[in-house]
Design an enzyme around this catalytic site. Structure first.
Site, mmCIF file in Angstrom:
data_model
loop_
_atom_site.group_PDB
_atom_site.id
_atom_site.type_symbol
_atom_site.label_atom_id
_atom_site.label_comp_id
_atom_site.label_asym_id
_atom_site.label_seq_id
_atom_site.Cartn_x
_atom_site.Cartn_y
_atom_site.Cartn_z
ATOM 1 N N GLN A 32 -25.761 68.546 -15.380
ATOM 2 C CA GLN A 32 -25.604 69.270 -14.322
ATOM 3 C C GLN A 32 -25.761 70.830 -15.034
ATOM 4 O O GLN A 32 -25.019 71.021 -15.712
ATOM 5 C CB GLN A 32 -24.428 69.149 -13.787
ATOM 6 C CG GLN A 32 -24.033 70.045 -12.648
ATOM 7 C CD GLN A 32 -22.820 70.060 -12.238
ATOM 8 O OE1 GLN A 32 -21.579 70.283 -12.703
ATOM 9 N NE2 GLN A 32 -22.562 69.803 -10.745
ATOM 10 N N GLY A 33 -26.603 71.481 -14.672
ATOM 11 C CA GLY A 33 -27.073 73.030 -15.238
ATOM 12 C C GLY A 33 -26.656 74.049 -14.135
ATOM 13 O O GLY A 33 -27.558 74.430 -13.530
ATOM 14 N N SER A 40 -23.372 76.098 -14.223
ATOM 15 C CA SER A 40 -22.325 77.072 -14.796
ATOM 16 C C SER A 40 -23.331 77.948 -15.564
ATOM 17 O O SER A 40 -23.932 77.233 -16.720
ATOM 18 C CB SER A 40 -21.149 76.625 -15.526
ATOM 19 O OG SER A 40 -20.156 75.685 -14.694
ATOM 20 N N SER A 63 -22.398 69.333 -19.445
ATOM 21 C CA SER A 63 -22.083 67.822 -20.076
ATOM 22 C C SER A 63 -23.104 66.887 -20.117
ATOM 23 O O SER A 63 -23.899 66.846 -19.456
ATOM 24 C CB SER A 63 -20.918 66.985 -19.212
ATOM 25 O OG SER A 63 -19.884 68.099 -18.730
ATOM 26 N N GLU A 115 -19.279 65.626 -5.974
ATOM 27 C CA GLU A 115 -18.524 65.887 -7.107
ATOM 28 C C GLU A 115 -17.186 65.865 -6.863
ATOM 29 O O GLU A 115 -16.521 65.263 -7.721
ATOM 30 C CB GLU A 115 -19.087 66.977 -7.841
ATOM 31 C CG GLU A 115 -18.342 67.277 -9.350
ATOM 32 C CD GLU A 115 -19.226 68.430 -9.926
ATOM 33 O OE1 GLU A 115 -19.653 69.333 -9.337
ATOM 34 O OE2 GLU A 115 -18.735 68.492 -11.339
HETATM 35 C C1 LIG Z 1 -14.833 69.328 -19.363
HETATM 36 C C2 LIG Z 1 -15.842 70.172 -18.524
HETATM 37 C C3 LIG Z 1 -17.009 69.817 -18.266
HETATM 38 C C4 LIG Z 1 -17.883 70.644 -17.343
HETATM 39 N N1 LIG Z 1 -19.231 70.248 -17.184
HETATM 40 C C5 LIG Z 1 -20.073 70.797 -16.607
HETATM 41 C C6 LIG Z 1 -21.296 70.645 -16.464
HETATM 42 O O1 LIG Z 1 -21.771 69.663 -16.659
HETATM 43 N N2 LIG Z 1 -22.249 71.330 -15.804
HETATM 44 C C7 LIG Z 1 -21.874 72.713 -15.144
HETATM 45 O O2 LIG Z 1 -22.579 73.417 -14.896
HETATM 46 N N3 LIG Z 1 -20.372 73.107 -15.640
HETATM 47 C C8 LIG Z 1 -19.701 72.248 -16.054
HETATM 48 N N4 LIG Z 1 -18.374 72.855 -16.435
HETATM 49 C C9 LIG Z 1 -18.017 74.199 -16.077
HETATM 50 C C10 LIG Z 1 -17.039 74.280 -15.056
HETATM 51 O O3 LIG Z 1 -17.655 73.962 -13.621
HETATM 52 C C11 LIG Z 1 -16.587 75.642 -15.039
HETATM 53 O O4 LIG Z 1 -15.640 75.967 -16.470
HETATM 54 C C12 LIG Z 1 -15.770 76.007 -13.847
HETATM 55 O O5 LIG Z 1 -16.219 76.074 -12.602
HETATM 56 C C13 LIG Z 1 -14.921 77.422 -14.199
HETATM 57 O O6 LIG Z 1 -15.805 78.457 -14.342
HETATM 58 P P1 LIG Z 1 -15.386 79.252 -15.522
HETATM 59 O O7 LIG Z 1 -15.337 78.586 -16.994
HETATM 60 O O8 LIG Z 1 -16.714 80.550 -15.708
HETATM 61 O O9 LIG Z 1 -14.207 80.382 -15.406
HETATM 62 P P2 LIG Z 1 -14.159 81.470 -14.442
HETATM 63 O O10 LIG Z 1 -14.927 81.515 -13.145
HETATM 64 O O11 LIG Z 1 -14.335 82.830 -15.372
HETATM 65 O O12 LIG Z 1 -12.542 81.488 -14.076
HETATM 66 C C14 LIG Z 1 -11.402 82.121 -15.093
HETATM 67 C C15 LIG Z 1 -10.011 81.777 -14.168
HETATM 68 O O13 LIG Z 1 -10.417 82.665 -13.293
HETATM 69 C C16 LIG Z 1 -9.788 82.116 -12.021
HETATM 70 N N5 LIG Z 1 -10.598 82.714 -11.012
HETATM 71 C C17 LIG Z 1 -11.975 83.052 -10.985
HETATM 72 N N6 LIG Z 1 -12.237 83.236 -9.440
HETATM 73 C C18 LIG Z 1 -11.000 82.977 -8.972
HETATM 74 C C19 LIG Z 1 -10.874 83.238 -7.340
HETATM 75 N N7 LIG Z 1 -11.660 83.795 -6.418
HETATM 76 N N8 LIG Z 1 -9.629 83.168 -6.868
HETATM 77 C C20 LIG Z 1 -8.571 82.681 -7.852
HETATM 78 N N9 LIG Z 1 -8.986 82.364 -9.186
HETATM 79 C C21 LIG Z 1 -10.084 82.542 -9.501
HETATM 80 C C22 LIG Z 1 -10.273 80.573 -12.380
HETATM 81 O O14 LIG Z 1 -9.741 79.695 -11.491
HETATM 82 C C23 LIG Z 1 -9.997 80.282 -13.822
HETATM 83 O O15 LIG Z 1 -8.488 80.118 -13.872
HETATM 84 C C24 LIG Z 1 -17.590 71.942 -17.031
HETATM 85 C C25 LIG Z 1 -16.028 72.368 -17.535
HETATM 86 C C26 LIG Z 1 -15.374 71.492 -18.236
HETATM 87 C C27 LIG Z 1 -13.890 72.101 -18.466
#
Ligand SMILES: Cc1cc2nc3c(=O)[nH]c(=O)nc-3n(C[C@H](O)[C@H](O)[C@H](O)COP(=O)(O)OP(=O)(O)OC[C@H]3O[C@@H](n4cnc5c(N)ncnc54)[C@H](O)[C@@H]3O)c2cc1C
Length: 387
Positions: free
Chosen positions: A128-129, A131, A163, A249
């Site tokens: 899944q691409g 993020s 992932s 998902e």
């Molecule tokens: C094990 C794992 C597997 C993953 N696999 C994939 C994958 O296969 N493909 C893929 O595309 N992505 C994947 N991800 C990414 C995952 O979807 C993102 O990490 C997640 O959506 C959070 O985005 P971010 O890391 O950019 O954090 P950010 O968006 O930068 O958030 C940082 C913090 O701020 C908080 N926050 C942000 N905006 C708000 C808001 N509006 N209100 C309240 N709080 C807020 C968040 O909750 C978090 O605590 C994976 C992540 C993990 C941990």
């Protein structure tokens, strides 16, 4: 209301149970968690066995190559495979649990014919691409660009936390196909593409996790050419298609793991009885509360699955309630496991340690807990938007 299983459902359960009893002993040993090619081969091998026995895509519609099973049969399948200790979906997660269902719901007949059978047979693995470095929770801010050039899109940008990228054949990729301006809000210019991972210009750089394995990766895209025929949904309509993917998902993709939580809990109770920790009344209460939480999650799962079936197959926002609580319960479960096992956890096998560490990621993966709370507040409770 009759809550008993029908004769057909009981028959389905018995046939499945008998098949599992024959099939599971023939499986090879599970590879080490860090052996990704080995894990791919193992997970795909199991998927092939399910396929050959008529259990692949059990809850997918028949016209998508699935078995068209009822929600109850699907739940029986999950219970029985878990009870028998069958392998989890593993490398097939994205293909079977959200890219495939999205293509089944939104793809053209040609796209369904091309991509769904290899997913069901375990021949092709998807990642899944979605993020990007500055577009996780705020997914609509994504910047990976796709520019139309005749019959292809030319894609440049980068993805992160992908992932299984290293072992995937295909990627469900979100790209920006229209610039953001006053007339086009950021979620309007997004398109959903199926990108072959071996296309020239795709570079995968693995990221090592706390658990010591490289389960996800950064993916760099440099002028990657993706045929227009690989677009699922219309150009610039990818946000709507993405909502379908995310609802699978969050709504149904983790369902099998709820059943797994109950098995972990039972194993913990057995271990606590054997190592003397069972005498601790506080710990017993904690395990009891977790058992109640797992039972509640299972009821919520049943509700979500039957609601999805009733309303046309795509899970609703109830999936956010499930995802929020499931990810918390899973963490609490592995915290309790660390307490039951104590220092022995380090000798208890690689999988306990890996599961404990990876449980921490569940409140982030597939949308953080804060984001799920926002969805519940706005879309279920009807509270005003925070910002
Ligand atoms: C094990 C794992 C597997 C993953 N696999 C994939 C994958 O296969 N493909 C893929 O595309 N992505 C994947 N991800 C990414 C995952 O979807 C993102 O990490 C997640 O959506 C959070 O985005 P971010 O890391 O950019 O954090 P950010 O968006 O930068 O958030 C940082 C913090 O701020 C908080 N926050 C942000 N905006 C708000 C808001 N509006 N209100 C309240 N709080 C807020 C968040 O909750 C978090 O605590 C994976 C992540 C993990 C941990």
């Amino acid at each position: 209301m009759d809550l008993a299983f029908t004769d057909d459902e009981e028959d389905f359960r018995h046939r499945l149970r008998a098949w599992l009893a024959d099939a599971l002993p023939t499986l090879p040993d599970r590879p080490h968690p860090a052996d990704w090619p080995g894990r791919r081969a193992y997970d795909c091998g199991w998927q092939r066995m399910l396929h050959d026995a008529g259990y692949a895509g059990l809850h997918w519609p028949k016209d998508a190559g699935g078995q068209g099973a009822t929600p109850t049969q699907h739940l029986i399948f999950l219970e029985e495979t878990e009870r028998a200790g069958a392998p989890y979906v593993g490398a097939g997660f994205v293909g079977l649990l959200h890219a495939g269902p999205t293509i089944a719901a939104e793809g053209t007949p040609e796209q369904r014919a091309r991509w769904l059978p290899p997913i069901l047979r375990g021949d092709e693995v998807w990642c899944q691409g979605f993020s990007e470095p500055d577009a996780g929770s705020d997914l609509a801010s994504l910047r990976t660009r796709a520019v139309r050039d005749g019959d292809t899109y030319v894609v440049s940008g980068s993805k992160i936390w992908t992932s299984h990228a290293e072992i995937a054949d295909w990627c469900e990729l979100l790209v920006r196909t229209a610039p953001v301006n006053a007339d086009a809000p950021k979620h309007r210019g997004i398109t959903w593409l199926a990108m072959p991972m071996d296309a020239p210009g795709v570079t995968v750089r693995p990221l090592r996790t706390l658990a010591g394995t490289a389960e996800f990766a950064e993916v760099f895209l440099d002028q990657v050419r993706v045929p227009v025929t690989h677009r699922v949904g219309e150009e610039n309509d990818g946000w709507r298609v993405t909502m379908v993917t995310l609802s699978f998902e969050r709504g149904t993709a983790f369902v099998g793991e709820v059943v797994a939580c109950r098995r972990v809990l039972e194993a913990l109770a057995r271990t606590a009885k054997a190592n003397g920790r069972w005498d601790d009344a506080v710990l017993r209460r904690r395990l009891g509360r977790l058992a109640a939480e797992c039972a509640a999650l299972w009821r919520l799962t049943q509700w979500n699955v039957s609601e999805a079936q009733r309303t046309g197959g795509v899970p609703g926002v109830g999936g956010s309630v499930f995802k929020l609580r499931f990810s918390q319960v899973r963490q609490e479960l592995y915290e309790a496991a660390a307490e039951v096992l104590g220092p022995d956890a380090l000798d208890a096998g690689q999988e306990w340690v890996a599961d404990r560490l990876s449980s921490l990621s569940y409140t982030i993966a597939a949308g953080t807990s804060q984001i799920q709370r926002n969805i519940v507040a706005e879309r279920i409770l009807g509270l005003p938007k925070g910002r």
